[in-house]
Enzyme design. Structure first.
Site, mmCIF file in Angstrom:
data_model
loop_
_atom_site.group_PDB
_atom_site.id
_atom_site.type_symbol
_atom_site.label_atom_id
_atom_site.label_comp_id
_atom_site.label_asym_id
_atom_site.label_seq_id
_atom_site.Cartn_x
_atom_site.Cartn_y
_atom_site.Cartn_z
ATOM 1 C CB THR A 215 44.286 58.478 38.347
ATOM 2 O OG1 THR A 215 43.925 59.590 37.507
ATOM 3 C CG2 THR A 215 43.123 57.502 38.422
ATOM 4 C CB VAL A 216 47.022 63.276 39.781
ATOM 5 C CG1 VAL A 216 48.343 64.051 39.853
ATOM 6 C CG2 VAL A 216 46.275 63.608 38.497
ATOM 7 C CB CYS A 217 51.308 59.870 41.873
ATOM 8 S SG CYS A 217 52.470 60.881 40.929
ATOM 9 C CB ALA A 218 51.020 65.247 42.925
ATOM 10 C CB SER A 219 45.535 63.474 44.056
ATOM 11 O OG SER A 219 45.615 62.114 44.431
#
Length: 217
Positions: free
Chosen positions: A80-84
């Site tokens: 869910t981390v947008c930088a994943s």
């Protein structure tokens, strides 16, 4: 002091907070609507759009270390981390070995038929399906009607195209990742740039490399 935490945020609450007389700078993330709302407040605002982080692993990298980092990053909090990590790009010389290491770490490499089914669950009408966000790999697989091993933490689809017709080139806020096999490092960079332009310019990208020349590029 000077810290406000909203346990149950709403659009109305966030709008009130951004317009408050004691708020002088806004940093907004969460999608185009949120960023546009921040920019419309008449105050200095820094907006962050969608992320679509392409990750290049080149021939000089410690492949085991790089693959382990990708799996750890993409599986954390169900991505869910947008930088994943959104896609992994590897040259043909190390691609098969990279896939083997992914499999050993709980990544299920989808067959072409499975890839279509998962793509239809993750992306609907040209947009991320909100019902897939934060779901586990096994839940997404179940919704797609496919069976995966019990230890599966990520679903990976091999892709060639970049754009609206390829769901695995989208930002995917769930443990679903795209794999791209390329000719060489320059081809990898070209893919990464096109992926970012499709859905994540100015956000995040990554490179696993021990080559000073490639790092400078």
């Amino acid at each position: 002091d000077d810290l406000v935490h909203c346990a149950a945020p709403s659009k109305e609450m966030i709008s009130h907070l951004m317009h408050h007389k004691h708020v002088h700078l806004i940093i907004a993330t969460g999608g185009p609507a949120m960023v546009q709302s921040a920019y419309s407040c008449g105050k200095p605002a820094i907006g962050v759009g969608a992320g679509n982080a392409p990750i290049i692993i080149d021939e000089s990298a410690d492949l085991l270390e790089a693959i382990s980092a990708v799996v750890q990053g993409k599986s954390f909090d169900n991505a869910t981390v947008c930088a994943s990590e959104q896609v992994v790009i590897m040259p043909a010389t190390i691609y098969d070995q990279g896939k083997m290491l992914l499999r050993e770490r709980g990544v299920h490499i989808l067959s072409p038929e499975e890839k279509v089914k998962v793509g239809n669950v993750v992306v609907v009408d040209g947009h991320i399906n909100p019902d897939s966000v934060g779901q586990s790999a096994k839940v997404i697989a179940s919704r797609a009607g496919i069976t995966v091993p019990d230890n599966t933490v990520i679903l990976a689809g091999e892709a060639q195209k970049i754009g609206p017709e390829e769901p695995f080139s989208f930002e995917k806020l769930c443990p679903v990742i795209g794999l791209y096999k390329v000719k060489d490092f320059d081809d990898a960079v070209d893919h990464a740039v096109r992926l970012a332009r499709f859905g994540g310019v100015g956000h995040t990208s990554g490179l696993h490399s021990k080559s000073p020349e490639n790092i400078k590029k």
